[in-house]
Design a protein around this motif. Structure first.
Motif, short mmCIF file in Angstrom:
data_model
loop_
_atom_site.label_atom_id
_atom_site.label_comp_id
_atom_site.label_asym_id
_atom_site.label_seq_id
_atom_site.Cartn_x
_atom_site.Cartn_y
_atom_site.Cartn_z
N TRP A 106 42.01 29.89 22.14
CA TRP A 106 41.35 28.70 22.71
C TRP A 106 40.50 29.15 23.87
CZ3 TRP A 106 42.81 25.06 27.00
CH2 TRP A 106 42.16 23.83 26.88
N ASP A 107 39.21 28.83 23.83
CA ASP A 107 38.24 29.29 24.82
C ASP A 107 37.71 28.09 25.61
OD1 ASP A 107 36.27 30.55 26.24
OD2 ASP A 107 35.00 31.02 24.51
N PHE A 108 38.32 27.82 26.75
CA PHE A 108 37.95 26.70 27.62
C PHE A 108 37.34 27.28 28.88
CE2 PHE A 108 38.49 23.40 30.78
CZ PHE A 108 38.27 22.23 30.08
N GLU A 109 36.06 26.94 29.15
CA GLU A 109 35.32 27.59 30.22
C GLU A 109 34.59 26.57 31.11
OE1 GLU A 109 32.97 30.82 28.80
OE2 GLU A 109 34.47 31.40 27.30
N TYR A 110 33.64 27.07 31.90
CA TYR A 110 32.93 26.21 32.84
C TYR A 110 32.13 25.12 32.12
CZ TYR A 110 34.25 29.71 36.27
OH TYR A 110 34.97 30.57 37.07
N ASP A 111 31.49 25.46 31.03
CA ASP A 111 30.78 24.43 30.26
C ASP A 111 31.74 23.38 29.74
OD1 ASP A 111 28.39 25.67 30.73
OD2 ASP A 111 28.02 26.29 28.66
N TYR A 164 40.66 33.30 29.11
CA TYR A 164 40.41 32.75 30.45
C TYR A 164 40.06 33.89 31.40
CZ TYR A 164 45.24 34.30 31.27
OH TYR A 164 46.40 35.06 31.38
N ASN A 165 39.62 33.49 32.61
CA ASN A 165 39.30 34.49 33.63
C ASN A 165 40.19 34.27 34.86
OD1 ASN A 165 38.23 32.36 35.13
ND2 ASN A 165 36.12 32.87 34.71
N PRO A 166 40.16 35.18 35.83
CA PRO A 166 41.04 35.04 37.00
C PRO A 166 40.82 33.75 37.78
CG PRO A 166 40.28 37.30 36.83
CD PRO A 166 39.50 36.51 35.82
N ASP A 167 39.60 33.25 37.84
CA ASP A 167 39.33 31.99 38.55
C ASP A 167 40.07 30.83 37.89
OD1 ASP A 167 37.99 30.11 40.31
OD2 ASP A 167 36.72 29.62 38.59
N PHE A 168 40.02 30.77 36.57
CA PHE A 168 40.74 29.71 35.86
C PHE A 168 42.25 29.87 36.05
CE2 PHE A 168 36.85 28.30 34.40
CZ PHE A 168 36.94 27.29 33.47
N ASP A 169 42.71 31.11 36.04
CA ASP A 169 44.14 31.35 36.26
C ASP A 169 44.57 30.80 37.61
OD1 ASP A 169 46.73 32.27 36.03
OD2 ASP A 169 46.22 34.37 36.35
N SER A 170 43.73 31.04 38.63
CA SER A 170 44.05 30.58 39.97
C SER A 170 44.04 29.06 40.07
CB SER A 170 43.05 31.17 40.97
OG SER A 170 43.25 30.65 42.26
N ARG A 171 43.03 28.43 39.48
CA ARG A 171 42.88 26.98 39.62
C ARG A 171 43.81 26.18 38.73
NH1 ARG A 171 38.18 24.81 38.22
NH2 ARG A 171 37.19 26.59 37.23
#
Length: 232
Positions: free
Chosen positions: A104-109, A148-155
């Motif tokens: 599952w690819d959930f990103e800024y867009d 996911y990326n580290p920013d998403f992990d943090s938030r």
């Protein structure tokens, strides 16, 4: 379905691969198979939209017995929508031999699309949607994971999601020479156009490992801008 069925995962320290979508154009998989060891292919996005190169990419990869996983770019903003995305990717996967998880690819867009529809993403909503997607994938007999990326992990406190669901897989985008603390696939950088034989565009580079390796140096110094595919 096993985590991988054609690749002897336990016998290798790390294997190197790529992830692709329509943006890479017409890929020559016979050449890719001589240079890389796996690929994660974009199956589609949103409400059942199949990537317009997904069938070609999966068919040709299968033809050359090249191991693949899949990802689905999310435009979900409810757990029901995310569950349906899981059903869409599983339905697509059923047509091909799939060796690695469905992500599952959930990103800024994805966040922006939710906001346009009056929904502000929260950690609880992210977790609920991720679980809905993964459950749908697992119900269809596949292994599920999150990109996911580290920013998403943090938030969104994604690390805690994996504490609750340890059998689900982590595909982490961190463009750096320092690997994530824990991952199953690490997207570590970007290869320049033509740096992967058979692909004439820039290409994401990945490593699959249980123990963090030292990655090869990406062939370009371009850093991530976290711009990803929009509906078209």
């Amino acid at each position: 379905m096993f985590w991988c069925c054609r690749v002897h995962w336990c016998k290798r320290m790390s294997i190197y691969g790529i992830d692709v979508s329509y943006a890479q154009g017409q890929i020559d998989w016979s050449l890719v198979a001589q240079d890389k060891e796996f690929a994660i292919i974009r199956a589609g996005y949103g409400a059942g939209n199949v990537d317009n190169k997904a069938n070609y990419n999966c068919y040709k990869a299968n033809q050359f017995q090249f191991p693949v996983g899949l990802y689905w770019f999310s435009y979900a903003y409810t757990d029901l929508m995310a569950r349906r995305e899981g059903e869409y990717i599983a339905q697509f996967a059923s047509q091909y031999t799939i060796d690695y998880p469905l992500f599952w690819d959930f990103e800024y867009d994805s966040e922006e699309y939710a906001e346009l529809n009056g929904v502000t993403m929260t950690p609880q909503l992210y977790h609920d949607m991720a679980d809905a997607f993964c459950t749908a994938v697992e119900n269809a007999g596949y292994v599920a994971g999150l990109y996911y990326n580290p920013d998403f992990d943090s938030r969104y406190n994604i690390s805690s999601f994996f504490i609750q669901h340890p059998n689900r897989k982590k595909w982490i985008a961190k463009w750096s020479t320092t690997p994530p603390d824990s991952y199953n696939i690490w997207q570590y950088g970007l290869g320049s156009a033509g740096s992967v034989p058979g692909i004439s565009t820039d290409i994401d580079l990945d490593v699959m490992d249980d123990v963090p390796p030292t990655p090869p140096t990406p062939t370009t110094s371009k850093m991530p801008i976290w711009f990803y595919l929009r509906p078209y």
